[in-house]
Design a protein around this motif. Structure first.
Motif, PDB file in Angstrom:
ATOM      1  N   PRO A   5      32.492 -45.785   6.807  1.00 17.56           N
ATOM      2  CA  PRO A   5      31.716 -46.680   5.874  1.00 17.56           C
ATOM      3  C   PRO A   5      30.157 -46.409   5.794  1.00 17.56           C
ATOM      4  O   PRO A   5      29.518 -45.691   6.899  1.00 17.56           O
ATOM      5  CB  PRO A   5      31.616 -48.098   6.486  1.00 17.56           C
ATOM      6  CG  PRO A   5      32.982 -48.145   7.148  1.00 17.56           C
ATOM      7  CD  PRO A   5      33.154 -46.608   7.797  1.00 17.56           C
ATOM      8  N   ALA A  26      32.242 -50.455  -2.827  1.00 18.60           N
ATOM      9  CA  ALA A  26      32.613 -51.491  -2.152  1.00 18.60           C
ATOM     10  C   ALA A  26      33.828 -51.623  -1.670  1.00 18.60           C
ATOM     11  O   ALA A  26      34.412 -51.933  -0.808  1.00 18.60           O
ATOM     12  CB  ALA A  26      31.956 -52.692  -2.692  1.00 18.60           C
ATOM     13  N   ARG A  27      34.693 -51.090  -2.681  1.00 13.03           N
ATOM     14  CA  ARG A  27      36.217 -51.362  -2.800  1.00 13.03           C
ATOM     15  C   ARG A  27      36.606 -50.296  -1.636  1.00 13.03           C
ATOM     16  O   ARG A  27      37.707 -50.363  -0.945  1.00 13.03           O
ATOM     17  CB  ARG A  27      36.928 -50.857  -3.896  1.00 13.03           C
ATOM     18  CG  ARG A  27      38.326 -51.156  -4.098  1.00 13.03           C
ATOM     19  CD  ARG A  27      38.734 -50.927  -5.676  1.00 13.03           C
ATOM     20  NE  ARG A  27      38.116 -51.861  -6.400  1.00 13.03           N
ATOM     21  CZ  ARG A  27      37.633 -51.712  -7.552  1.00 13.03           C
ATOM     22  NH1 ARG A  27      37.490 -50.315  -8.159  1.00 13.03           N
ATOM     23  NH2 ARG A  27      37.159 -52.685  -8.333  1.00 13.03           N
ATOM     24  N   GLY A  29      34.997 -49.539   1.023  1.00 17.49           N
ATOM     25  CA  GLY A  29      34.735 -49.999   2.328  1.00 17.49           C
ATOM     26  C   GLY A  29      33.109 -49.629   2.661  1.00 17.49           C
ATOM     27  O   GLY A  29      32.705 -49.955   3.785  1.00 17.49           O
ATOM     28  N   MET A  31      28.841 -50.179   2.242  1.00 13.99           N
ATOM     29  CA  MET A  31      28.036 -51.247   2.041  1.00 13.99           C
ATOM     30  C   MET A  31      27.040 -50.835   1.057  1.00 13.99           C
ATOM     31  O   MET A  31      26.365 -49.867   1.113  1.00 13.99           O
ATOM     32  CB  MET A  31      27.237 -51.440   3.460  1.00 13.99           C
ATOM     33  CG  MET A  31      26.092 -52.694   3.258  1.00 13.99           C
ATOM     34  SD  MET A  31      26.729 -54.214   2.707  1.00 13.99           S
ATOM     35  CE  MET A  31      27.534 -54.819   4.297  1.00 13.99           C
ATOM     36  N   ILE A  49      32.789 -58.270  -6.166  1.00 15.79           N
ATOM     37  CA  ILE A  49      33.045 -57.754  -4.924  1.00 15.79           C
ATOM     38  C   ILE A  49      33.649 -58.529  -3.761  1.00 15.79           C
ATOM     39  O   ILE A  49      34.249 -58.167  -3.098  1.00 15.79           O
ATOM     40  CB  ILE A  49      31.573 -57.072  -4.306  1.00 15.79           C
ATOM     41  CG1 ILE A  49      31.233 -56.078  -5.243  1.00 15.79           C
ATOM     42  CG2 ILE A  49      31.785 -56.630  -2.869  1.00 15.79           C
ATOM     43  CD1 ILE A  49      29.893 -55.569  -4.880  1.00 15.79           C
ATOM     44  N   ARG A  50      33.384 -59.731  -3.653  1.00 18.35           N
ATOM     45  CA  ARG A  50      33.713 -60.846  -2.782  1.00 18.35           C
ATOM     46  C   ARG A  50      35.117 -61.078  -3.012  1.00 18.35           C
ATOM     47  O   ARG A  50      35.917 -61.565  -2.137  1.00 18.35           O
ATOM     48  CB  ARG A  50      32.802 -62.169  -2.768  1.00 18.35           C
ATOM     49  CG  ARG A  50      31.457 -61.791  -2.110  1.00 18.35           C
ATOM     50  CD  ARG A  50      30.872 -63.204  -1.950  1.00 18.35           C
ATOM     51  NE  ARG A  50      29.489 -62.799  -1.409  1.00 18.35           N
ATOM     52  CZ  ARG A  50      29.236 -62.839  -0.011  1.00 18.35           C
ATOM     53  NH1 ARG A  50      30.327 -63.279   0.583  1.00 18.35           N
ATOM     54  NH2 ARG A  50      28.002 -62.804   0.572  1.00 18.35           N
ATOM     55  N   GLU A  52      37.438 -59.235  -3.828  1.00 21.10           N
ATOM     56  CA  GLU A  52      38.335 -58.107  -3.196  1.00 21.10           C
ATOM     57  C   GLU A  52      38.083 -58.017  -1.915  1.00 21.10           C
ATOM     58  O   GLU A  52      38.332 -57.200  -0.859  1.00 21.10           O
ATOM     59  CB  GLU A  52      37.879 -56.871  -3.808  1.00 21.10           C
ATOM     60  CG  GLU A  52      38.265 -56.823  -5.635  1.00 21.10           C
ATOM     61  CD  GLU A  52      37.964 -55.513  -5.881  1.00 21.10           C
ATOM     62  OE1 GLU A  52      37.839 -54.440  -5.184  1.00 21.10           O
ATOM     63  OE2 GLU A  52      38.454 -55.340  -7.089  1.00 21.10           O
ATOM     64  N   ASN A  54      35.274 -57.938   0.088  1.00 23.34           N
ATOM     65  CA  ASN A  54      34.136 -57.145   0.544  1.00 23.34           C
ATOM     66  C   ASN A  54      32.609 -57.868   0.204  1.00 23.34           C
ATOM     67  O   ASN A  54      32.438 -58.936  -0.489  1.00 23.34           O
ATOM     68  CB  ASN A  54      34.036 -55.658  -0.141  1.00 23.34           C
ATOM     69  CG  ASN A  54      35.382 -54.881  -0.204  1.00 23.34           C
ATOM     70  OD1 ASN A  54      35.800 -54.643   1.068  1.00 23.34           O
ATOM     71  ND2 ASN A  54      35.943 -54.680  -1.146  1.00 23.34           N
ATOM     72  N   GLU A  55      31.587 -57.114   0.757  1.00 20.70           N
ATOM     73  CA  GLU A  55      30.267 -57.698   0.699  1.00 20.70           C
ATOM     74  C   GLU A  55      29.075 -56.910   0.162  1.00 20.70           C
ATOM     75  O   GLU A  55      29.482 -55.466   0.207  1.00 20.70           O
ATOM     76  CB  GLU A  55      29.858 -58.209   2.020  1.00 20.70           C
ATOM     77  CG  GLU A  55      30.586 -59.260   2.407  1.00 20.70           C
ATOM     78  CD  GLU A  55      30.046 -60.206   3.719  1.00 20.70           C
ATOM     79  OE1 GLU A  55      29.113 -59.376   4.267  1.00 20.70           O
ATOM     80  OE2 GLU A  55      30.783 -60.932   4.270  1.00 20.70           O
TER      81      GLU A  55
END
Length: 240
Positions: A5, A26-27, A29, A31, A49-50, A52, A54-55
């Motif tokens: 990441p 984001a998908r 992994g 940031m 994004i959330r 899926e 992720n943040e």
């Protein structure tokens, strides 16, 4: 992506190619530090994004805000101490029309957003890019930078300046770990393109997702090129 990441900052992340790039990163992994003017559009990106799992880090910022860019650099340094990737995607079309009648305000805004803001981002973020193990930076350009056409004066001037600045930076950092490139997406199915070419059939153009898939590769740790103009059309032609 097979890499670990990474922390990637994307400007113009609320729509078009920038939004697609932020989602894809984001998908995978990574940031994403998503920078855009619209808080509402950024929140919609964050929701996607959330959804899926992720943040992202949302930064509502007008790139004409020099102090805001300086503060952004300080926050990145204080919170993370490094930046693995920078995608300078944000841009404005400005007013298309005869150069002789271009309004001063529109001309200056086009230069400030498309050129000056990217210099400010470099000044603010380069110290943290140099702290990363495999830093990568890519800036979105246009074919009109090298092939000017009638009525595109302010926009193509800003992109020509951007290309000269970025290729010079790539030359300066050639012996360092940082890799710096330009990316020309070509005509893409976005709102900006629809404004620039209202009579064009958008269904004949690649989508923002398709184009972004190639753009995000340029901030991958394994990317080794520097000082190059990467054109989506050429990539698409070789993979067709």
């Amino acid at each position: 992506m097979t890499e670990h990441p990474r922390l990637i900052l994307v400007t113009g992340a609320s729509r078009g190619i920038g939004r697609a790039a932020a989602l894809q990163l984001a998908r995978a992994g990574h940031m994403v530090v998503a920078v855009a003017r619209s808080k509402t559009a950024l929140q919609q990106l964050d929701d996607a994004i959330r959804a899926e799992g992720n943040e992202a880090i949302l930064v509502p910022l007008d790139l004409k805000d020099a102090k805001g860019i300086e503060t952004l650099g300080k926050v990145i340094g204080d919170q993370f101490g490094r930046l693995d990737g920078l995608i300078g995607n944000a841009g404005v079309l400005g007013t298309l029309g005869p150069l002789e009648t271009s309004g001063r305000r529109s001309f200056e805004e086009t230069i400030e957003v498309n050129l000056t803001a990217n210099w400010r981002l470099i000044a603010a973020l380069a110290p943290w890019l140099h702290q990363a193990a495999a830093p990568r930076a890519v800036f979105v350009t246009s074919s009109v930078a090298s092939h000017p056409r009638a009525f595109w004066g302010p926009y193509q001037a800003s992109k020509a300046g951007l290309e000269a600045m970025i290729l010079g930076w790539a030359d300066e950092t050639e012996k360092m770990a940082l890799r710096v490139n330009l990316f020309d997406p070509g005509a893409t199915r976005t709102e900006m393109r629809a404004t620039a070419a209202p009579g064009e059939d958008p269904m004949t153009l690649p989508t923002a997702d398709q184009v972004a898939a190639e753009l995000v590769k340029l901030v991958a740790a394994e990317e080794s090129r520097t000082g190059e103009r990467i054109r989506y059309r050429e990539i698409a032609a070789t993979t067709a």
